[in-house]
Write a protein that holds these residues in place. Structure first.
Motif, PDB file in Angstrom:
ATOM      1  N   ARG A   1       0.828  -1.304  -0.023  1.00 41.54           N
ATOM      2  CA  ARG A   1       0.118   0.108  -0.095  1.00 41.54           C
ATOM      3  C   ARG A   1       0.734   1.273   0.168  1.00 41.54           C
ATOM      4  NH1 ARG A   1      -4.447  -1.140   4.616  1.00 41.54           N
ATOM      5  NH2 ARG A   1      -3.977   1.261   4.626  1.00 41.54           N
ATOM      6  N   MET A   2       0.384   2.062  -0.610  1.00 41.71           N
ATOM      7  CA  MET A   2       1.214   3.385  -0.859  1.00 41.71           C
ATOM      8  C   MET A   2       0.248   4.728  -0.921  1.00 41.71           C
ATOM      9  SD  MET A   2       2.653   3.335  -4.747  1.00 41.71           S
ATOM     10  CE  MET A   2       3.279   1.565  -4.795  1.00 41.71           C
ATOM     11  N   ALA A   3       0.547   5.638  -0.612  1.00 46.82           N
ATOM     12  CA  ALA A   3       0.015   7.122  -0.767  1.00 46.82           C
ATOM     13  C   ALA A   3       0.935   8.118  -1.204  1.00 46.82           C
ATOM     14  CB  ALA A   3      -0.382   7.421   0.529  1.00 46.82           C
ATOM     15  N   VAL A   4       0.488   8.847  -2.237  1.00 43.06           N
ATOM     16  CA  VAL A   4       1.355   9.918  -2.890  1.00 43.06           C
ATOM     17  C   VAL A   4       0.769  11.103  -2.727  1.00 43.06           C
ATOM     18  CG1 VAL A   4       2.191  10.463  -5.194  1.00 43.06           C
ATOM     19  CG2 VAL A   4       2.177   8.027  -4.627  1.00 43.06           C
ATOM     20  N   ASN A   5       1.383  12.016  -2.233  1.00 45.02           N
ATOM     21  CA  ASN A   5       0.963  13.229  -1.835  1.00 45.02           C
ATOM     22  C   ASN A   5       1.458  14.156  -2.871  1.00 45.02           C
ATOM     23  OD1 ASN A   5      -0.364  15.485  -0.683  1.00 45.02           O
ATOM     24  ND2 ASN A   5       0.810  15.340   1.123  1.00 45.02           N
ATOM     25  N   VAL A   6       0.677  14.983  -3.703  1.00 45.65           N
ATOM     26  CA  VAL A   6       1.198  15.822  -4.653  1.00 45.65           C
ATOM     27  C   VAL A   6       0.568  17.211  -4.603  1.00 45.65           C
ATOM     28  CG1 VAL A   6       1.490  16.341  -7.200  1.00 45.65           C
ATOM     29  CG2 VAL A   6       1.374  13.676  -6.254  1.00 45.65           C
ATOM     30  N   ARG A   7       1.327  18.424  -4.784  1.00 50.30           N
ATOM     31  CA  ARG A   7       0.821  19.476  -4.685  1.00 50.30           C
ATOM     32  C   ARG A   7       0.301  20.033  -5.769  1.00 50.30           C
ATOM     33  NH1 ARG A   7       6.489  22.268  -2.896  1.00 50.30           N
ATOM     34  NH2 ARG A   7       6.631  21.417  -5.013  1.00 50.30           N
ATOM     35  N   VAL A   8      -1.030  20.716  -5.919  1.00 46.70           N
ATOM     36  CA  VAL A   8      -1.651  21.016  -6.976  1.00 46.70           C
ATOM     37  C   VAL A   8      -0.779  22.044  -8.046  1.00 46.70           C
ATOM     38  CG1 VAL A   8      -3.615  22.510  -7.747  1.00 46.70           C
ATOM     39  CG2 VAL A   8      -3.700  20.951  -5.787  1.00 46.70           C
ATOM     40  N   ARG A   9       0.196  22.771  -7.498  1.00 43.97           N
ATOM     41  CA  ARG A   9       0.751  23.444  -8.341  1.00 43.97           C
ATOM     42  C   ARG A   9       1.838  22.651  -9.152  1.00 43.97           C
ATOM     43  NH1 ARG A   9       3.931  26.521  -3.500  1.00 43.97           N
ATOM     44  NH2 ARG A   9       5.358  24.947  -2.793  1.00 43.97           N
ATOM     45  N   ASP A  10       2.132  21.477  -8.887  1.00 46.68           N
ATOM     46  CA  ASP A  10       3.155  20.713  -9.404  1.00 46.68           C
ATOM     47  C   ASP A  10       2.120  20.258 -10.693  1.00 46.68           C
ATOM     48  OD1 ASP A  10       5.106  21.074  -7.695  1.00 46.68           O
ATOM     49  OD2 ASP A  10       4.622  19.187  -6.529  1.00 46.68           O
ATOM     50  N   PHE A  11       1.107  20.499 -11.135  1.00 49.60           N
ATOM     51  CA  PHE A  11       0.541  19.840 -12.209  1.00 49.60           C
ATOM     52  C   PHE A  11       0.629  20.727 -13.213  1.00 49.60           C
ATOM     53  CE2 PHE A  11      -1.590  17.425  -8.887  1.00 49.60           C
ATOM     54  CZ  PHE A  11      -1.960  16.030  -9.550  1.00 49.60           C
ATOM     55  N   ARG A  12       0.307  20.373 -14.374  1.00 52.56           N
ATOM     56  CA  ARG A  12       0.563  21.396 -15.649  1.00 52.56           C
ATOM     57  C   ARG A  12      -0.690  22.247 -15.841  1.00 52.56           C
ATOM     58  NH1 ARG A  12       1.363  19.005 -20.655  1.00 52.56           N
ATOM     59  NH2 ARG A  12       0.028  17.565 -20.213  1.00 52.56           N
ATOM     60  N   GLY A  13      -1.664  21.770 -15.574  1.00 55.06           N
ATOM     61  CA  GLY A  13      -2.811  22.373 -15.808  1.00 55.06           C
ATOM     62  C   GLY A  13      -4.217  21.689 -15.815  1.00 55.06           C
ATOM     63  N   VAL A  14      -5.396  22.017 -16.186  1.00 55.40           N
ATOM     64  CA  VAL A  14      -6.579  21.395 -16.363  1.00 55.40           C
ATOM     65  C   VAL A  14      -6.587  21.445 -17.755  1.00 55.40           C
ATOM     66  CG1 VAL A  14      -9.077  21.464 -16.022  1.00 55.40           C
ATOM     67  CG2 VAL A  14      -7.514  22.609 -14.274  1.00 55.40           C
ATOM     68  N   ALA A  15      -6.794  20.205 -18.377  1.00 55.97           N
ATOM     69  CA  ALA A  15      -6.699  19.561 -19.675  1.00 55.97           C
ATOM     70  C   ALA A  15      -7.979  19.104 -20.080  1.00 55.97           C
ATOM     71  CB  ALA A  15      -5.662  18.711 -20.041  1.00 55.97           C
ATOM     72  N   LEU A  16      -8.307  19.435 -21.458  1.00 60.76           N
ATOM     73  CA  LEU A  16      -9.602  18.698 -22.037  1.00 60.76           C
ATOM     74  C   LEU A  16      -9.336  18.056 -23.157  1.00 60.76           C
ATOM     75  CD1 LEU A  16     -12.705  19.339 -22.702  1.00 60.76           C
ATOM     76  CD2 LEU A  16     -12.009  20.835 -24.399  1.00 60.76           C
ATOM     77  N   ARG A  17      -9.725  16.729 -22.935  1.00 62.69           N
ATOM     78  CA  ARG A  17      -9.347  15.613 -23.969  1.00 62.69           C
ATOM     79  C   ARG A  17     -10.604  15.133 -24.494  1.00 62.69           C
ATOM     80  NH1 ARG A  17      -5.374  11.574 -20.264  1.00 62.69           N
ATOM     81  NH2 ARG A  17      -3.749  13.122 -19.944  1.00 62.69           N
ATOM     82  N   ASP A  18     -10.460  14.840 -25.788  1.00 61.55           N
ATOM     83  CA  ASP A  18     -11.648  14.302 -26.556  1.00 61.55           C
ATOM     84  C   ASP A  18     -11.490  12.678 -26.280  1.00 61.55           C
ATOM     85  OD1 ASP A  18     -12.432  16.380 -27.721  1.00 61.55           O
ATOM     86  OD2 ASP A  18     -10.994  16.350 -29.023  1.00 61.55           O
ATOM     87  N   VAL A  19     -12.540  12.018 -25.868  1.00 60.86           N
ATOM     88  CA  VAL A  19     -12.782  10.702 -25.431  1.00 60.86           C
ATOM     89  C   VAL A  19     -13.999  10.067 -26.423  1.00 60.86           C
ATOM     90  CG1 VAL A  19     -11.246  10.460 -23.615  1.00 60.86           C
ATOM     91  CG2 VAL A  19     -13.638  10.906 -23.173  1.00 60.86           C
ATOM     92  N   ASN A  20     -13.986   9.167 -27.363  1.00 64.68           N
ATOM     93  CA  ASN A  20     -14.928   8.803 -27.958  1.00 64.68           C
ATOM     94  C   ASN A  20     -16.109   9.690 -28.368  1.00 64.68           C
ATOM     95  OD1 ASN A  20     -13.808   6.148 -27.770  1.00 64.68           O
ATOM     96  ND2 ASN A  20     -14.854   5.818 -25.731  1.00 64.68           N
TER      97      ASN A  20
END
Length: 173
Positions: free
Chosen positions: A61-80
């Motif tokens: 079992r593991m828990a990964v804690n990531v800061r929100v500012r480490d994300f690139r952004g809010v992305a829009l993806r096309d799926v089906n």
């Protein structure tokens, strides 16, 4: 503090609605699909400043804690036949799904809200196959052989090696 149900949104687990999280009711806890995790599911806790991913891989079992500012952004993806909003990270295994919908107005509104709440840019991503791995060139080939590295280069023609009044003797056949 109000929590949403594990399946996402305010609807019950038996609801047929697709994933739709409410950005105004953070923190949110839900389960997401993860092919590497045991059981194919990981638990996600989404806060304004951080994201906690919990999963088990091969019983560990593991828990990964990531800061929100480490994300690139809010992305829009096309799926089906729909579009999906994700909290995009450089590491694809840390990307978090936020909303799936086929209504363009709803997606545009949610995209703006998530971007404002996290203070991250809006990204448009096309889902494509990952690039093939590059072969690394052989770094050792350019190095000198080990026995040459240990040897010192001599300075035969250096004036410090020739004493005053002596002539340099060069033997020739």
């Amino acid at each position: 503090m109000r929590r949403q149900t594990k399946t996402g949104g305010i609807n019950s687990a038996g609801s047929s609605r697709v994933l739709r999280l409410d950005p105004l009711s953070l923190p949110v806890s839900f389960d997401a699909h993860d092919i590497r995790a045991d059981g194919g599911v990981r638990s996600v806790e989404l806060h304004r400043e951080r994201v906690v991913l919990r999963r088990a891989v091969h019983g560990m079992r593991m828990a990964v804690n990531v800061r929100v500012r480490d994300f690139r952004g809010v992305a829009l993806r096309d799926v089906n036949d729909a579009q999906m909003l994700v909290l995009a990270h450089r590491d694809p295994s840390l990307t978090i799904p936020l909303c799936v919908s086929s209504d363009p107005d709803e997606i545009a509104t949610a995209w703006q809200m998530w971007s404002d709440i996290f203070a991250l840019p809006q990204l448009h991503e096309d889902v494509r196959e990952p690039a093939p791995r590059r072969r690394r060139h052989n770094a050792i080939r350019a190095r000198r052989p080990k026995f040459l590295v240990r040897r010192r280069c001599g300075d035969l023609l250096n004036a410090a090696n020739i004493h005053q009044g002596e002539r340099e003797i060069i033997a020739r056949n």
